[in-house]
Design a protein around this motif. Sequence first.
Motif, short mmCIF file in Angstrom:
data_model
loop_
_atom_site.label_atom_id
_atom_site.label_comp_id
_atom_site.label_asym_id
_atom_site.label_seq_id
_atom_site.Cartn_x
_atom_site.Cartn_y
_atom_site.Cartn_z
N THR A 91 -3.62 20.66 33.29
CA THR A 91 -2.56 21.02 34.23
C THR A 91 -1.23 20.36 33.86
O THR A 91 -0.18 20.95 34.07
N GLY A 92 -1.28 19.17 33.30
CA GLY A 92 -0.05 18.52 32.83
C GLY A 92 0.62 19.31 31.72
O GLY A 92 1.84 19.48 31.72
N VAL A 93 -0.16 19.83 30.79
CA VAL A 93 0.39 20.66 29.71
C VAL A 93 0.96 21.96 30.27
O VAL A 93 2.04 22.41 29.86
N ILE A 94 0.27 22.57 31.22
CA ILE A 94 0.75 23.83 31.81
C ILE A 94 2.07 23.60 32.55
O ILE A 94 3.01 24.39 32.39
N ILE A 95 2.16 22.53 33.33
CA ILE A 95 3.40 22.24 34.05
C ILE A 95 4.53 21.96 33.07
O ILE A 95 5.64 22.44 33.24
N TRP A 96 4.25 21.18 32.02
CA TRP A 96 5.27 20.89 31.00
C TRP A 96 5.75 22.19 30.35
O TRP A 96 6.95 22.38 30.14
N TRP A 97 4.82 23.09 30.03
CA TRP A 97 5.17 24.35 29.37
C TRP A 97 6.07 25.20 30.27
O TRP A 97 7.06 25.77 29.81
N LYS A 98 5.75 25.28 31.56
CA LYS A 98 6.57 26.07 32.50
C LYS A 98 7.96 25.46 32.65
O LYS A 98 8.96 26.18 32.68
N LYS A 99 8.06 24.15 32.75
CA LYS A 99 9.37 23.51 32.86
C LYS A 99 10.19 23.69 31.59
O LYS A 99 11.40 23.90 31.64
N ARG A 100 9.51 23.63 30.47
CA ARG A 100 10.21 23.83 29.19
C ARG A 100 10.78 25.25 29.10
O ARG A 100 11.92 25.45 28.69
N LYS A 101 9.97 26.21 29.51
CA LYS A 101 10.42 27.59 29.48
C LYS A 101 11.60 27.80 30.43
O LYS A 101 12.57 28.48 30.11
N ALA A 102 11.55 27.19 31.62
CA ALA A 102 12.64 27.32 32.59
C ALA A 102 13.92 26.68 32.07
O ALA A 102 15.01 27.23 32.25
N ARG A 103 13.82 25.54 31.39
CA ARG A 103 15.02 24.90 30.82
C ARG A 103 15.63 25.76 29.73
O ARG A 103 16.85 25.87 29.63
N ARG A 104 14.80 26.38 28.92
CA ARG A 104 15.32 27.25 27.85
C ARG A 104 16.04 28.46 28.44
O ARG A 104 17.09 28.85 27.96
N TRP A 105 15.47 29.06 29.49
CA TRP A 105 16.12 30.21 30.12
C TRP A 105 17.43 29.81 30.77
O TRP A 105 18.41 30.55 30.74
N ARG A 106 17.47 28.61 31.38
CA ARG A 106 18.70 28.13 32.02
C ARG A 106 19.79 27.93 30.97
O ARG A 106 20.95 28.28 31.18
N LYS A 107 19.44 27.38 29.83
CA LYS A 107 20.42 27.17 28.76
C LYS A 107 20.95 28.50 28.24
O LYS A 107 22.13 28.66 27.99
N LEU A 108 20.06 29.49 28.09
CA LEU A 108 20.48 30.81 27.62
C LEU A 108 21.37 31.48 28.66
O LEU A 108 22.35 32.15 28.31
N ALA A 109 21.06 31.33 29.93
CA ALA A 109 21.84 31.96 30.99
C ALA A 109 23.24 31.36 31.08
O ALA A 109 24.22 32.07 31.31
N VAL A 110 23.38 30.07 30.90
CA VAL A 110 24.69 29.42 30.96
C VAL A 110 25.56 29.84 29.78
O VAL A 110 26.75 30.06 29.92
#
Length: 123
Positions: A91-110
């Motif tokens: 579950t730690g890896v899954i949460i890390w993966w989701k947060k990583r994906k969200a940060r990448r999308w936020r950077k692309l959106a900005v």
Amino acid sequence: MGYDPRRGLHLHRDIVTSSRDAGEFREGGNTRLAFHGDSGAFLGIYLPTGQAAGDAVTTWLTALHMAAVWGLPFKVSMTLMGALVAMLSATGVIIWWKKRKARRWRKLAVRSPAIESCKTCRN
């Protein structure tokens, strides 16, 4: 039982169990007896606990690691603890993966020029 011709000893191990053994070893204990190869005279005994503190600690750590003490309840609790550690790791890896994906999308959106030029998107 085995014979060591280099030292001229008969060694009894894995068939001798004493009160100084730690754990529930299926094929005998860790107590070892030594006899002279020619005369059969008793030469010594090795007890896994009770003689040297380092040997006692090593014996108990090995028995705990193998869940060879305290019967079935200890084995079941160690199995559940192992499953819990594996579940938390996954579950730690899954949460890390989701947060990583969200940060990448936020950077692309900005950085996207379409979003920067849209005045209604800023509000």
